[in-house]
Design a protein around this motif. Structure first.
Motif, mmCIF file in Angstrom:
data_model
loop_
_atom_site.group_PDB
_atom_site.id
_atom_site.type_symbol
_atom_site.label_atom_id
_atom_site.label_comp_id
_atom_site.label_asym_id
_atom_site.label_seq_id
_atom_site.Cartn_x
_atom_site.Cartn_y
_atom_site.Cartn_z
ATOM 1 N N ARG A 160 0.796 -1.229 0.000
ATOM 2 C CA ARG A 160 0.000 0.000 0.000
ATOM 3 C C ARG A 160 0.825 1.273 0.000
ATOM 4 N NH1 ARG A 160 -5.653 0.175 -0.854
ATOM 5 N NH2 ARG A 160 -6.418 -1.940 -0.527
ATOM 6 N N GLY A 161 2.114 1.169 0.292
ATOM 7 C CA GLY A 161 2.939 2.369 0.336
ATOM 8 C C GLY A 161 2.817 3.102 1.666
ATOM 9 N N ARG A 162 3.369 4.319 1.689
ATOM 10 C CA ARG A 162 3.374 5.132 2.898
ATOM 11 C C ARG A 162 2.019 5.805 3.113
ATOM 12 N NH1 ARG A 162 8.354 5.830 5.414
ATOM 13 N NH2 ARG A 162 9.771 4.230 4.617
ATOM 14 N N VAL A 163 1.853 6.394 4.305
ATOM 15 C CA VAL A 163 0.588 7.022 4.685
ATOM 16 C C VAL A 163 0.246 8.169 3.736
ATOM 17 C CG1 VAL A 163 -0.519 8.460 6.447
ATOM 18 C CG2 VAL A 163 0.712 6.376 7.117
ATOM 19 N N ARG A 164 -1.000 8.130 3.246
ATOM 20 C CA ARG A 164 -1.529 9.197 2.394
ATOM 21 C C ARG A 164 -2.978 9.430 2.811
ATOM 22 N NH1 ARG A 164 0.117 5.138 -0.095
ATOM 23 N NH2 ARG A 164 -1.687 4.673 -1.374
ATOM 24 N N SER A 165 -3.374 10.696 2.923
ATOM 25 C CA SER A 165 -4.670 11.037 3.508
ATOM 26 C C SER A 165 -5.551 11.806 2.542
ATOM 27 C CB SER A 165 -4.460 11.886 4.773
ATOM 28 O OG SER A 165 -3.548 11.274 5.672
ATOM 29 N N LEU A 166 -6.855 11.572 2.655
ATOM 30 C CA LEU A 166 -7.840 12.357 1.919
ATOM 31 C C LEU A 166 -8.007 13.692 2.648
ATOM 32 C CD1 LEU A 166 -10.001 12.349 -0.371
ATOM 33 C CD2 LEU A 166 -11.624 11.502 1.347
ATOM 34 N N PRO A 167 -7.789 14.822 1.990
ATOM 35 C CA PRO A 167 -7.891 16.117 2.670
ATOM 36 C C PRO A 167 -9.238 16.312 3.345
ATOM 37 C CG PRO A 167 -6.866 16.375 0.524
ATOM 38 C CD PRO A 167 -7.376 14.962 0.581
ATOM 39 N N PRO A 168 -9.258 17.040 4.471
ATOM 40 C CA PRO A 168 -10.509 17.219 5.225
ATOM 41 C C PRO A 168 -11.662 17.768 4.396
ATOM 42 C CG PRO A 168 -8.639 18.009 6.509
ATOM 43 C CD PRO A 168 -8.107 17.659 5.151
ATOM 44 N N VAL A 169 -11.382 18.697 3.498
ATOM 45 C CA VAL A 169 -12.454 19.273 2.681
ATOM 46 C C VAL A 169 -13.143 18.189 1.868
ATOM 47 C CG1 VAL A 169 -12.962 20.804 0.748
ATOM 48 C CG2 VAL A 169 -11.448 21.581 2.578
ATOM 49 N N GLN A 170 -12.361 17.261 1.320
ATOM 50 C CA GLN A 170 -12.957 16.187 0.525
ATOM 51 C C GLN A 170 -13.678 15.172 1.410
ATOM 52 O OE1 GLN A 170 -9.231 15.572 -2.089
ATOM 53 N NE2 GLN A 170 -10.938 15.026 -3.436
ATOM 54 N N VAL A 171 -13.171 14.960 2.627
ATOM 55 C CA VAL A 171 -13.892 14.087 3.566
ATOM 56 C C VAL A 171 -15.278 14.657 3.835
ATOM 57 C CG1 VAL A 171 -13.936 13.141 5.901
ATOM 58 C CG2 VAL A 171 -11.773 13.242 4.648
ATOM 59 N N LEU A 172 -15.349 15.970 4.064
ATOM 60 C CA LEU A 172 -16.631 16.621 4.314
ATOM 61 C C LEU A 172 -17.538 16.557 3.087
ATOM 62 C CD1 LEU A 172 -15.219 19.663 6.269
ATOM 63 C CD2 LEU A 172 -16.780 17.974 7.211
ATOM 64 N N GLU A 173 -16.970 16.721 1.909
ATOM 65 C CA GLU A 173 -17.762 16.653 0.683
ATOM 66 C C GLU A 173 -18.338 15.252 0.476
ATOM 67 O OE1 GLU A 173 -15.020 17.923 -2.271
ATOM 68 O OE2 GLU A 173 -15.334 20.064 -1.924
#
Length: 426
Positions: A160-173
């Motif tokens: 899976r590779g290293r940690v990568r996150s969905l930005p908060p704005v997109q989480v809210l969307e």
């Protein structure tokens, strides 16, 4: 075109398959269970047993779809594409990055075009839309991918590779989109969600994200996926205890209750630290459901170390324990460790651990007999009862003719039943 999908493995894989189904449907394709033109299998490689399950699935899918284009994506396809290719059943191998391209590649292949699918190391977070299966009460939302921990038994950081996150704005969307589709509960999932936001600028911890998400959607219940116990601290509890829409159900990964085994596993906490965090949660979230995973028969595990683990399970008083006999995973440090336990030892210890887990689960559930729970969501009918889940995560079976799917009810728990409890609507 007709697309069929097959998923092995974890909730992250399930989320990604649902996203691919949505992408295929948005391109005008039919999602079908049989007679497909293209089949996409999302693979798992968490253990060597998983690899064998993948290969068996490849053969079955080819038998069932002899003329279809079959594509493999996911962790097994990422870590061992040569082995996938050697089965002779798979036409396209796509790995764990650029997942959305799989749909287009299948389209081209079905049309007879020459296509090349590359397996490359994932480096960026690939946004995939949350799939919302029709009529489902609960939905999955993947907010993170990858892992930086590199435990000695685990291949997943390589897949899976290293940690990568969905930005908060997109989480809210994405949450708003799911809310509009009448999803009542969202499970926040990822490979290692306790590490959420470490890669973002500015950084945004999982606690920070929840403090934005929970008040923004008070009508939605949020449940957290598996957590590294180190996430639990005073700030986590103090900031989140006031939100009624955070399910008081916390899955804290344990793996062993013996410090020496934890050290060999490369886990970054001690049993004492873990227990301290458990007590923090219990103080902030009374009656919360604490669940965990356990690996038994790890290389070098002695009878004394295993006894320490059973004692630790009782100290933590888990409501549920998922027990796994250690499975050798080639490519990990643990595979080369001396003193590998025999199959007989692993099986015997797994049975003993499961017996302890059953005792703990029964003791936890008995505390709820006679209790009233609100906002319980009926999901489907089973043996004349509605199967449902409430805030605490354990199964609830409701004997009722008036319950309706996805319509919250208030219930009284009357007895233990099957793997959960029996209840009546009040």
């Amino acid at each position: 075109m007709k697309f069929a999908f097959f998923t092995l493995g974890c909730k992250v894989n399930l989320f990604e398959t649902q996203a691919l189904e949505q992408l295929a449907a948005s391109r005008g394709h039919e999602i079908a269970a049989r007679d497909a033109d293209a089949v996409i299998i999302n693979t798992c490689t968490v253990t060597s047993v998983s690899d064998h399950k993948n290969i068996r699935a490849f053969h079955k899918l080819r038998r069932d779809n002899p003329h279809a284009v079959i594509a493999a994506c996911g962790c097994f396809a990422q870590t061992d594409p040569d082995r996938v290719r050697s089965t002779g059943e798979i036409d396209l191998i796509c790995g764990t990055s650029d997942r959305a391209q799989t749909i287009k590649l299948c389209e081209d292949a079905v049309q007879g075009k020459n296509v090349t699918a590359a397996v490359r190391q994932p480096e960026e977070y690939e946004y995939l839309p949350a799939g919302i299966p029709h009529g489902r009460t609960r939905g999955l939302l993947k907010i993170e991918d990858g892992c930086n921990n590199f435990c000695t038994y685990c291949i997943i950081p390589y897949a899976r590779g290293r940690v990568r996150s969905l930005p908060p704005v997109q989480v809210l969307e994405e949450t708003a989109r799911m809310a509009a589709a009448d999803v009542h509960e969202i499970v926040l999932t990822g490979i290692e969600i306790a590490s959420y936001g470490q890669d973002l600028t500015p950084q945004c911890s999982l606690t920070d994200l929840l403090c934005r998400l929970l008040p923004a959607f008070p009508a939605i219940r949020f449940r957290l996926g598996s957590l590294d116990p180190r996430l639990i601290n005073d700030a986590f509890c103090a900031r989140l205890r006031c939100y009624n829409n955070l399910a008081p159900h916390f899955h804290l990964s344990l793996q062993s209750g013996s410090n020496t085994v934890l050290q060999r596993m490369g886990r970054k906490y001690t049993a004492a630290q873990y227990l301290y965090n458990v007590n923090l949660l219990r103080k902030a979230f009374p009656d919360c459901s604490l669940t965990t995973d356990l690996i038994v028969g790890f290389p070098g595990e002695t009878e004394q170390e295993f006894a320490e683990t059973l004692d630790f399970l009782r100290q933590c008083a888990f409501s549920s324990v998922h027990v796994f006999p250690y499975s050798v995973r080639e490519g990990t440090r643990a595979a080369a460790m001396p003193d590998q336990c025999s199959g007989a030892v692993k099986t015997a210890r797994a049975e003993r651990a499961k017996q302890t887990a059953t005792e703990l689960r029964t003791k936890y559930l008995q505390r709820f007999i006679g209790c009233i729970l609100h906002d319980v969501l009926p999901e489907h009918q089973s043996n004349g009862r509605w199967a449902a889940h409430g805030r605490y995560g354990f199964p609830i079976y409701i004997a009722s003719d008036t319950a309706r799917k996805n319509q919250p009810v208030t219930i009284r728990i009357t007895d233990l039943y099957r793997d959960g409890v029996e209840a009546e609507i009040i």
